[in-house]
Design a protein around this motif. Sequence first.
Motif, short mmCIF file in Angstrom:
data_model
loop_
_atom_site.label_atom_id
_atom_site.label_comp_id
_atom_site.label_asym_id
_atom_site.label_seq_id
_atom_site.Cartn_x
_atom_site.Cartn_y
_atom_site.Cartn_z
N LEU A 61 -11.43 23.04 4.14
CA LEU A 61 -11.64 21.82 4.81
C LEU A 61 -10.63 20.74 4.45
CD1 LEU A 61 -15.69 21.58 4.39
CD2 LEU A 61 -14.34 22.74 6.16
N GLN A 62 -9.96 19.96 5.25
CA GLN A 62 -9.14 19.00 5.13
C GLN A 62 -9.81 17.43 5.19
OE1 GLN A 62 -5.40 19.48 6.94
NE2 GLN A 62 -4.69 17.51 6.41
N ARG A 63 -10.10 17.03 4.35
CA ARG A 63 -11.10 15.88 4.48
C ARG A 63 -10.23 14.40 4.12
NH1 ARG A 63 -15.45 17.98 0.37
NH2 ARG A 63 -16.70 15.91 0.87
N SER A 75 -10.76 20.68 0.50
CA SER A 75 -11.87 21.22 -0.09
C SER A 75 -11.75 22.78 0.06
CB SER A 75 -13.33 20.81 0.27
OG SER A 75 -13.64 19.50 0.08
N ALA A 113 -19.51 19.73 8.40
CA ALA A 113 -18.13 19.61 7.93
C ALA A 113 -17.71 18.25 8.30
CB ALA A 113 -17.52 20.71 8.29
N THR A 118 -14.50 15.90 7.15
CA THR A 118 -13.44 16.85 7.58
C THR A 118 -12.83 16.55 8.88
OG1 THR A 118 -14.57 18.63 6.36
CG2 THR A 118 -13.08 19.46 8.05
N PHE A 121 -9.56 22.05 9.97
CA PHE A 121 -10.18 23.02 9.65
C PHE A 121 -9.14 24.23 9.36
CE2 PHE A 121 -13.43 20.75 11.71
CZ PHE A 121 -14.64 21.05 11.10
#
Length: 340
Positions: A61-63, A75, A113, A118, A121
């Motif tokens: 996950l790019q948050r 994450s 998410a 997030t 993805f």
Amino acid sequence: MASEQTTLTVQGPHGEREMRISSPSRVIWPEPGITKLDLARYITDVGDAFIAANGGRPVALQRYSGTIEGEMFFSKNPPKGAPEFIRSTPVVFPSARSHPMLILDEPAAAVWAVQMNTIVFHPWPSRADNTDNPDQLRIDLDPQPGTDFDDAVPAALALKEVLAEAGLECFIKTSGNRGLHVYAPVEPSREFLDVRHAVIAAARELERRMPGQVTTAWWKEERGQRVFVDFNQANRDRTIAGAYSPRPLAHAPVSCPITWDELERVEPKDFTILTVPDRLKTVGDPWADMHSKPGTIDTLLDWWERDLKSGLGELPFPPDYPKMPGEPPRVQPSRARRQD
């Protein structure tokens, strides 16, 4: 004062789930004014196609802590507090260490998410029940400075022919930026290094046919104004934005599956969080049948062996990888010349 929050009803294979969205009015994309709730609704609207493309796979996950211009982090371990219906699976990283990664099995899991901030993805090319053997061969066509999407289009069409000669049917999507992503479904019978070698073989064949337009040069100083065929995206723990995943660019673009017939007339900037749900309703999901007829990478591996015999060896790995057998020195060519 209680924090702002709302709930979103999300349909799924187990019925409706009420998913909490905190700070729903927080703006994530300032230019079009798209909020966190808008993003959650987008994921709900494209949920079935999103899960078909990205579900059942380890996903990073790019948050973002605020807007797309704010602090970002990845994450890989599942965030704390995941609902009981969200699962994880252990995967082995290049370091040889094993850690759990999140698996998305239904749209509500992707909405959760989003609740965890997030935006992008990043699914693995392998599935949760066989994480060591990819079932997708992925090739990232990355336009370099001086080139653009229009330069990636003929490269993608030529790559389609190359893969067809190797017995593979392939599918395509916009990257969400300037590039294109080409996927070929394959039987999950080979491990990551084999798939990487298959990608390199296809990339080298494409480069032979379009030497002035594409390159496999790992070092940026050697690429010139060409489209880079990024073979290192085929490595273990290397991922690209998933199909229907938003991207953190000003106009809120989406990495959108398209048909090959559309390729020469589409404008990637037209595929956004605001437009893709209606597109799915009208034209459907071009990737719906992707895995109905998986191929093998056997022919590509024959090409790899052929190239080895002709003197073309291994190519560089990402800098965080351990030194790999047969790999050339990880030294920028201009620096190596100065050292000599």
